[in-house]
Motif scaffolding. Sequence first.
Motif, PDB file in Angstrom:
ATOM      1  N   GLN A 170       0.813  -1.212   0.000  1.00 41.44           N
ATOM      2  CA  GLN A 170       0.000   0.000   0.000  1.00 41.44           C
ATOM      3  C   GLN A 170       0.848   1.263   0.000  1.00 41.44           C
ATOM      4  O   GLN A 170       0.328   2.357  -0.195  1.00 41.44           O
ATOM      5  N   GLY A 171       2.119   1.109   0.254  1.00 40.32           N
ATOM      6  CA  GLY A 171       3.002   2.267   0.302  1.00 40.32           C
ATOM      7  C   GLY A 171       2.915   3.031   1.610  1.00 40.32           C
ATOM      8  O   GLY A 171       3.344   4.177   1.698  1.00 40.32           O
ATOM      9  N   THR A 172       2.378   2.404   2.645  1.00 34.98           N
ATOM     10  CA  THR A 172       2.227   3.078   3.936  1.00 34.98           C
ATOM     11  C   THR A 172       3.279   2.648   4.946  1.00 34.98           C
ATOM     12  O   THR A 172       3.219   3.042   6.106  1.00 34.98           O
ATOM     13  N   LEU A 173       4.235   1.836   4.509  1.00 38.79           N
ATOM     14  CA  LEU A 173       5.276   1.357   5.407  1.00 38.79           C
ATOM     15  C   LEU A 173       6.391   2.384   5.449  1.00 38.79           C
ATOM     16  O   LEU A 173       7.159   2.533   4.510  1.00 38.79           O
ATOM     17  N   ALA A 174       6.443   3.142   6.536  1.00 42.44           N
ATOM     18  CA  ALA A 174       7.459   4.174   6.676  1.00 42.44           C
ATOM     19  C   ALA A 174       7.786   4.357   8.150  1.00 42.44           C
ATOM     20  O   ALA A 174       6.972   4.074   9.020  1.00 42.44           O
ATOM     21  N   ARG A 175       8.990   4.832   8.397  1.00 46.15           N
ATOM     22  CA  ARG A 175       9.392   5.114   9.775  1.00 46.15           C
ATOM     23  C   ARG A 175       8.663   6.356  10.271  1.00 46.15           C
ATOM     24  O   ARG A 175       8.604   7.366   9.584  1.00 46.15           O
ATOM     25  N   GLU A 176       8.111   6.254  11.464  1.00 47.48           N
ATOM     26  CA  GLU A 176       7.373   7.373  12.052  1.00 47.48           C
ATOM     27  C   GLU A 176       8.088   7.860  13.295  1.00 47.48           C
ATOM     28  O   GLU A 176       8.725   7.082  14.003  1.00 47.48           O
ATOM     29  N   SER A 177       7.970   9.143  13.570  1.00 48.00           N
ATOM     30  CA  SER A 177       8.605   9.688  14.770  1.00 48.00           C
ATOM     31  C   SER A 177       7.896   9.201  16.033  1.00 48.00           C
ATOM     32  O   SER A 177       8.526   8.995  17.065  1.00 48.00           O
ATOM     33  N   ASP A 178       6.592   9.046  15.949  1.00 48.73           N
ATOM     34  CA  ASP A 178       5.816   8.545  17.078  1.00 48.73           C
ATOM     35  C   ASP A 178       5.377   7.120  16.762  1.00 48.73           C
ATOM     36  O   ASP A 178       4.635   6.892  15.808  1.00 48.73           O
ATOM     37  N   GLU A 179       5.860   6.166  17.558  1.00 50.96           N
ATOM     38  CA  GLU A 179       5.504   4.777  17.312  1.00 50.96           C
ATOM     39  C   GLU A 179       4.013   4.569  17.511  1.00 50.96           C
ATOM     40  O   GLU A 179       3.421   5.057  18.464  1.00 50.96           O
ATOM     41  N   GLY A 180       3.423   3.837  16.613  1.00 48.22           N
ATOM     42  CA  GLY A 180       2.003   3.556  16.696  1.00 48.22           C
ATOM     43  C   GLY A 180       1.729   2.249  17.414  1.00 48.22           C
ATOM     44  O   GLY A 180       2.616   1.601  17.975  1.00 48.22           O
ATOM     45  N   THR A 181       0.481   1.859  17.359  1.00 50.49           N
ATOM     46  CA  THR A 181       0.049   0.629  18.009  1.00 50.49           C
ATOM     47  C   THR A 181       0.756  -0.590  17.434  1.00 50.49           C
ATOM     48  O   THR A 181       1.141  -1.503  18.165  1.00 50.49           O
ATOM     49  N   ALA A 182       0.934  -0.606  16.119  1.00 54.84           N
ATOM     50  CA  ALA A 182       1.573  -1.761  15.475  1.00 54.84           C
ATOM     51  C   ALA A 182       2.991  -1.971  16.005  1.00 54.84           C
ATOM     52  O   ALA A 182       3.412  -3.109  16.237  1.00 54.84           O
ATOM     53  N   VAL A 191       2.732  -3.486  19.529  1.00 58.10           N
ATOM     54  CA  VAL A 191       2.357  -4.895  19.457  1.00 58.10           C
ATOM     55  C   VAL A 191       3.566  -5.726  19.047  1.00 58.10           C
ATOM     56  O   VAL A 191       3.827  -6.794  19.606  1.00 58.10           O
ATOM     57  N   PHE A 192       4.327  -5.239  18.069  1.00 50.49           N
ATOM     58  CA  PHE A 192       5.545  -5.921  17.625  1.00 50.49           C
ATOM     59  C   PHE A 192       6.525  -6.061  18.783  1.00 50.49           C
ATOM     60  O   PHE A 192       7.101  -7.132  19.000  1.00 50.49           O
ATOM     61  N   GLN A 193       6.711  -4.991  19.541  1.00 51.19           N
ATOM     62  CA  GLN A 193       7.660  -4.998  20.654  1.00 51.19           C
ATOM     63  C   GLN A 193       7.226  -5.922  21.785  1.00 51.19           C
ATOM     64  O   GLN A 193       8.063  -6.409  22.547  1.00 51.19           O
ATOM     65  N   ILE A 194       5.955  -6.186  21.907  1.00 56.42           N
ATOM     66  CA  ILE A 194       5.462  -7.103  22.929  1.00 56.42           C
ATOM     67  C   ILE A 194       5.515  -8.549  22.438  1.00 56.42           C
ATOM     68  O   ILE A 194       5.937  -9.452  23.162  1.00 56.42           O
ATOM     69  N   LEU A 195       5.097  -8.770  21.193  1.00 53.87           N
ATOM     70  CA  LEU A 195       4.974 -10.134  20.695  1.00 53.87           C
ATOM     71  C   LEU A 195       6.301 -10.775  20.300  1.00 53.87           C
ATOM     72  O   LEU A 195       6.437 -11.993  20.397  1.00 53.87           O
ATOM     73  N   MET A 196       7.289 -10.014  19.871  1.00 55.39           N
ATOM     74  CA  MET A 196       8.566 -10.625  19.489  1.00 55.39           C
ATOM     75  C   MET A 196       9.276 -11.258  20.695  1.00 55.39           C
ATOM     76  O   MET A 196       9.731 -12.392  20.595  1.00 55.39           O
ATOM     77  N   PRO A 197       9.376 -10.586  21.848  1.00 54.66           N
ATOM     78  CA  PRO A 197       9.954 -11.281  23.014  1.00 54.66           C
ATOM     79  C   PRO A 197       9.094 -12.469  23.478  1.00 54.66           C
ATOM     80  O   PRO A 197       9.629 -13.488  23.910  1.00 54.66           O
ATOM     81  N   LEU A 198       7.778 -12.338  23.359  1.00 52.92           N
ATOM     82  CA  LEU A 198       6.902 -13.458  23.701  1.00 52.92           C
ATOM     83  C   LEU A 198       7.178 -14.634  22.762  1.00 52.92           C
ATOM     84  O   LEU A 198       7.254 -15.788  23.202  1.00 52.92           O
TER      85      LEU A 198
END
Length: 98
Positions: A33-45, A48-55
């Motif tokens: 979709q072309g919406t994959l970009a680095r953001e200054s403010d981390e979003g929910t996604a 979720v990534f930061q929680i699920l990867m260590p899990l």
Amino acid sequence: MAAMWKLLKRPEGFLPLLISAGFLAALLTSLAQGTLARESDEGTAAHVFQILMPLQLAIVLFFAIRWLPGKTKAALQVLALQCGAAIAVLAIVYVKQL
């Protein structure tokens, strides 16, 4: 091969694959979709990534401790799948510098 499928039917066998598949689907959809970009403010996604990867890592470690001693060959095959799926996700994150 049959022993590997038996291990993949267990939650500790398939959950890491599902987590990685979900991340891959989300990343590839955003990329298409072309919406994959680095953001200054981390979003929910990102959270979720930061929680699920260590899990996911904890589940893989549990799987290895539980199954490597008894079913070494089948467990190594499943671990290879789990690690390959996680590396695929992390490679996209690294290459896109997310």
